[in-house]
Motif scaffolding. Structure first.
Motif, PDB file in Angstrom:
ATOM      1  N   TYR A 154      60.906   8.514  10.800  1.00  0.00           N
ATOM      2  CA  TYR A 154      61.786   7.633  11.571  1.00  0.00           C
ATOM      3  C   TYR A 154      61.100   7.055  12.796  1.00  0.00           C
ATOM      4  CZ  TYR A 154      61.812  12.026  14.026  1.00  0.00           C
ATOM      5  OH  TYR A 154      61.390  13.164  14.644  1.00  0.00           O
ATOM      6  N   CYS A 155      59.892   7.529  13.116  1.00  0.00           N
ATOM      7  CA  CYS A 155      59.341   7.343  14.465  1.00  0.00           C
ATOM      8  C   CYS A 155      58.289   6.239  14.539  1.00  0.00           C
ATOM      9  CB  CYS A 155      58.742   8.662  14.963  1.00  0.00           C
ATOM     10  SG  CYS A 155      58.246   8.564  16.683  1.00  0.00           S
ATOM     11  N   GLN A 192      53.146  13.217  24.006  1.00  0.00           N
ATOM     12  CA  GLN A 192      54.062  13.138  22.877  1.00  0.00           C
ATOM     13  C   GLN A 192      54.210  14.493  22.208  1.00  0.00           C
ATOM     14  OE1 GLN A 192      53.978   9.731  23.515  1.00  0.00           O
ATOM     15  NE2 GLN A 192      56.122  10.048  23.087  1.00  0.00           N
TER      16      GLN A 192
END
Ligand code: 5AD
Ligand code: SF4
Length: 459
Positions: A154-155, A192
């Motif tokens: 999804y990223c 991240q």
């Protein structure tokens, strides 16, 4: 030049805005507080969901209008700038400067060019660059790595920020020194996926400590509090939990995004763990820090998520008993694998699940915070709360905390607070002296009491 910067998105973006702003100041720019005062407006963008992208579109529309009436240079930086989607927007709205997340130091070159300037390369020099510490603040961010080697379906981040590049420990520790010299007491290590520090592209870098050892090094610096964000569960190894417990400055706070409680959905998200494995990580963390404060990120309505899958997310929430959570409805992002391969669920299904999850989170946060009533928490106070009779700050576990003002404490510092009231979002308490006694409160300042309280405060 009078520059105004607007920031959307995560703490990495806040750090990057600070970095670019400090560059602008070094070129002699004044930083102004509004678009109207500025002749250069720079928007730091976020592309992780549709909403922040739409916000940027609307701001760019307004800026294009403003450009019709006065000379104005418009810049766009950050994740959206790196994407075709953002570049199309930039062309449409006449953006003059475009800087991807790896090209921030090109800001100087960009402003010297009379033509449109688009910088989209990923440059290592960004890691050597040490922005000056924030003035007068007790808290600071410190970037230890950029990019991400995971490929959650999804990223968009691996596309916008590129593969993981760890920053050299010498640069990190030099930046830490400047922060400490400026009086910073709490530092948040950013990346991240900070737990994968020193292992880029799957290979350990020579001369780079592991994340656990980096925590030890930072812990030896004398900084009062250390936090870090974000962690991918697969890189959260037990030695990190053990190091956290052994290193007094490291706060007992873990942000461990789970995204879903259903192993089936996790597989489609390519998260590389199952529900059971995630719960085993939580058990490891609690073994070393029984009182750890736990936060997470959850996406509801990932394509193909059934009611049963969602029920598993709800039951995982209960099983872990999170203190807080950032919750999102899935947002299909062009360029991500899930956008290409799966159909989005109806919006009503996503919003309805999101509201059920939010209700659960509120319930847990209320219970967890109420459980802190009577305890003594270490609170970093920043200054006046919304009501100036009070000071605000946050605990080691990141709970926003509000205390009435007392004599002799102006609001910037780390203090002991006994909690006496809690809501799902805020804890309230009283400041304590070194013996653990409540300090006498200043009389409340309201129009009638104003005349009285001034002489009292001075007494
Ligand atoms: N839709 C919704 N939420 C997303 N996140 C990342 N990508 C998406 C997306 N496409 C959330 C994840 C991540 C947080 C930063 O944003 O929960 O942890
Ligand atoms: Fe995105 Fe997954 Fe990397 Fe986090 S770990 S930035 S969610 S790809």
């Amino acid at each position: 030049m009078r520059a105004h910067l607007i920031t959307y998105g995560c703490q990495m973006n806040e750090y990057d805005t600070h970095l670019v702003q400090s560059q602008l100041v070094s070129f002699g720019a004044d930083i102004v507080e509004s678009v109207d005062e500025a002749d250069f407006v720079l928007i730091n963008t976020c592309a992780v969901r549709g909403k922040p992208v739409e916000k940027v579109r609307s701001v760019l529309g307004k800026l294009r209008k403003a450009k019709e009436h006065r000379p104005l240079v418009v810049g766009m930086m950050g994740c959206l700038a790196q994407l075709e989607e953002g570049q199309q927007m930039a062309r449409k709205f006449g953006v003059d400067v475009l800087l991807g997340p790896g090209s921030l130091l090109d800001i100087g070159k960009a402003l010297e060019t009379n033509d449109r300037f688009w910088g989209l390369a990923f440059k290592d020099e960004l890691h050597d660059h040490i922005p000056p510490p924030p003035t007068g603040k007790l808290q600071a961010h410190l970037t230890i790595m950029r990019g991400c080697d995971h490929h959650c379906t999804y990223c968009i981040v691996p596309t916008t920020r590129g593969p993981q590049v760890s920053r050299h420990p010498d640069d990190i520790l030099r930046e830490l020194d400047t922060l400490l010299a400026a009086g910073v007491q709490e530092v948040t290590l950013l990346g991240q996926n900070v737990n994968a520090y020193g292992v880029d592209g799957g290979a350990r870098l020579g001369g780079y400590p592991s994340f656990a050892n980096l925590l030890r090094l930072v812990g030896q610096s004398g900084v009062r509090r250390i936090k870090f964000t974000t962690s991918h569960p697969m890189n959260f190894t037990e030695d990190v939990a053990a190091t956290m417990a052994e290193t007094p400055a490291v706060c007992e706070y873990v942000h461990l995004p789970v995204q879903s409680g259903s192993s089936r959905v996790l597989r489609r998200m390519a998260r590389e763990y199952t529900r059971e494995k995630y719960l085993a990580h939580i058990a490891d963390i609690r073994k070393h820090m029984p009182d750890v404060v736990l936060a997470t990120d959850i996406i509801v309505g990932f394509p193909g998520e059934t009611e049963e899958d969602f029920q598993e997310t709800l039951s995982l929430y209960d099983e872990v008993g999170y203190d807080s959570a950032y919750m999102f409805a899935y947002s299909a992002r062009p360029g991500t694998p899930s956008y290409k391969h799966f159909d989005d669920l109806p919006r009503e299904v996503k919003t309805e699940r999101l509201s059920r999850l939010i209700a659960k989170q509120k319930d847990w946060s209320a219970r967890k915070n109420a459980g802190k009533i009577g305890t003594v928490q270490e609170v970093l106070l920043r200054g006046d709360a919304h009501d100036a009779n009070f000071l605000e700050g946050h605990t080691r576990g990141n709970h926003p905390t509000v205390v009435p003002k007392v004599m002799g404490i102006t609001g910037a510092g780390i203090y002991q607070v006994r909690i006496n009231h809690a809501t799902p979002h805020v804890m309230y308490g009283k400041l304590l002296d070194a013996q653990g006694n409540e300090l006498p409160e200043l009389p409340k300042h309201n129009p009638e009491a104003a005349a009285l309280s001034a002489p009292l405060a001075m007494a």
